[in-house]
Structure formats: structure tokens, C-alpha cells
Design a protein around this motif. Structure first.
Motif, short mmCIF file in Angstrom:
data_model
loop_
_atom_site.label_atom_id
_atom_site.label_comp_id
_atom_site.label_asym_id
_atom_site.label_seq_id
_atom_site.Cartn_x
_atom_site.Cartn_y
_atom_site.Cartn_z
N MET A 211 0.81 -1.19 0.00
CA MET A 211 0.00 0.00 0.00
C MET A 211 0.86 1.26 0.00
SD MET A 211 -3.08 1.11 0.18
CE MET A 211 -3.95 2.56 0.60
N LEU A 212 1.93 1.25 0.81
CA LEU A 212 2.80 2.42 0.90
C LEU A 212 3.51 2.67 -0.43
CD1 LEU A 212 3.94 4.66 2.65
CD2 LEU A 212 5.75 3.10 3.35
N ALA A 213 3.86 1.61 -1.14
CA ALA A 213 4.53 1.77 -2.42
C ALA A 213 3.64 2.49 -3.42
CB ALA A 213 4.94 0.40 -2.97
N VAL A 214 2.37 2.18 -3.41
CA VAL A 214 1.42 2.84 -4.31
C VAL A 214 1.29 4.31 -3.96
CG1 VAL A 214 -0.98 2.88 -5.07
CG2 VAL A 214 0.18 0.70 -4.74
N VAL A 215 1.23 4.61 -2.68
CA VAL A 215 1.11 6.00 -2.24
C VAL A 215 2.36 6.79 -2.62
CG1 VAL A 215 0.94 7.50 -0.21
CG2 VAL A 215 -0.48 5.45 -0.38
N LEU A 216 3.53 6.20 -2.41
CA LEU A 216 4.78 6.88 -2.77
C LEU A 216 4.87 7.12 -4.27
CD1 LEU A 216 7.32 5.12 -0.40
CD2 LEU A 216 6.69 7.54 -0.38
N CYS A 217 4.47 6.14 -5.06
CA CYS A 217 4.49 6.32 -6.52
C CYS A 217 3.49 7.39 -6.95
CB CYS A 217 4.21 5.00 -7.22
SG CYS A 217 5.57 3.83 -7.12
N ALA A 218 2.35 7.44 -6.31
CA ALA A 218 1.35 8.46 -6.63
C ALA A 218 1.87 9.85 -6.27
CB ALA A 218 0.05 8.17 -5.90
N VAL A 219 2.48 9.98 -5.11
CA VAL A 219 3.04 11.26 -4.69
C VAL A 219 4.16 11.68 -5.65
CG1 VAL A 219 4.38 12.41 -2.87
CG2 VAL A 219 2.38 11.05 -2.29
N GLY A 220 4.98 10.72 -6.04
CA GLY A 220 6.04 11.02 -7.00
C GLY A 220 5.49 11.51 -8.33
N GLY A 221 4.43 10.87 -8.78
CA GLY A 221 3.81 11.29 -10.03
C GLY A 221 3.21 12.67 -9.95
N VAL A 222 2.57 12.96 -8.82
CA VAL A 222 1.98 14.29 -8.63
C VAL A 222 3.07 15.36 -8.59
CG1 VAL A 222 0.75 15.74 -6.97
CG2 VAL A 222 -0.12 13.47 -7.53
N LEU A 223 4.16 15.06 -7.90
CA LEU A 223 5.26 16.03 -7.81
C LEU A 223 5.93 16.24 -9.17
CD1 LEU A 223 6.86 15.04 -4.41
CD2 LEU A 223 5.74 17.20 -4.96
N LEU A 224 6.13 15.18 -9.92
CA LEU A 224 6.73 15.33 -11.24
C LEU A 224 5.79 16.09 -12.19
CD1 LEU A 224 8.51 11.89 -11.66
CD2 LEU A 224 9.55 14.12 -11.30
N ALA B 248 11.35 6.75 -6.56
CA ALA B 248 12.38 5.74 -6.30
C ALA B 248 12.08 4.97 -5.00
CB ALA B 248 13.76 6.38 -6.23
N ALA B 249 11.63 5.68 -3.99
CA ALA B 249 11.29 5.02 -2.73
C ALA B 249 10.13 4.06 -2.91
CB ALA B 249 10.95 6.07 -1.67
N GLY B 250 9.15 4.46 -3.72
CA GLY B 250 8.03 3.57 -3.99
C GLY B 250 8.44 2.31 -4.71
N VAL B 251 9.34 2.45 -5.67
CA VAL B 251 9.81 1.28 -6.41
C VAL B 251 10.67 0.40 -5.52
CG1 VAL B 251 11.29 0.55 -8.32
CG2 VAL B 251 9.65 2.39 -8.67
N LEU B 252 11.55 1.01 -4.74
CA LEU B 252 12.41 0.22 -3.85
C LEU B 252 11.61 -0.48 -2.77
CD1 LEU B 252 15.50 2.58 -3.45
CD2 LEU B 252 15.35 0.44 -4.75
N TRP B 253 10.49 0.10 -2.36
CA TRP B 253 9.65 -0.52 -1.34
C TRP B 253 9.04 -1.84 -1.83
CZ3 TRP B 253 9.41 1.29 3.54
CH2 TRP B 253 8.51 0.69 4.40
N LEU B 254 8.94 -1.98 -3.16
CA LEU B 254 8.36 -3.20 -3.72
C LEU B 254 9.31 -4.41 -3.63
CD1 LEU B 254 6.70 -1.72 -6.92
CD2 LEU B 254 5.55 -2.54 -4.86
N PHE B 255 10.60 -4.14 -3.49
CA PHE B 255 11.56 -5.25 -3.39
C PHE B 255 11.44 -5.93 -2.05
CE2 PHE B 255 13.98 -2.60 -6.54
CZ PHE B 255 13.89 -3.53 -7.58
#
Length: 55
Positions: free
Chosen positions: A1-14, A42-49
Motif C-alpha cells: 500500500m505504501l509503495a502505491v502512495v509513494l508512486c502516486a506522490v512522486g507522479g503528482v510532484l513530477l 524511487a522510494a516507492g519502487v524500492l519498497w516493492l523489493f
């Protein structure tokens, strides 16, 4: 769940950095927002590992 939130925040910021660029904002503001977006993405992607896979 956190990975999705981090990726969403990253997308909004970009997207915000792109919007700032198109509105003619100053370069330091664009760079700060873009760097924060890349870090969040990057944090969202790394969280998936799996934990411990890097050792």
C-alpha cells in the motif's frame, strides 16, 4: 500500500514540476519539486523489493 502512495506522490510532484516549467517558474523551484518527485518515485519502487534482498 505504501509503495502505491509513494508512486502516486512522486507522479503528482513530477507533474507539478512540469506544470511549473510550463508556467515559467524559476529554475530552483522546478528542480526542488522534480527532485522530491524522483525521490518519492524511487522510494516507492524500492519498497516493492523484498526486504533483505539488497544484502
Amino acid at each position: 500500500m505504501l509503495a502505491v502512495v509513494l508512486c502516486a506522490v512522486g507522479g503528482v510532484l513530477l507533474g507539478g514540476a512540469w506544470s511549473l516549467r510550463s508556467q515559467g517558474a524559476r529554475r530552483p523551484a522546478i528542480v526542488v519539486v522534480a527532485v522530491l518527485g524522483v525521490i518519492a518515485l524511487a522510494a516507492g519502487v524500492l519498497w516493492l523489493f523484498p526486504h533483505g534482498a539488497s544484502s
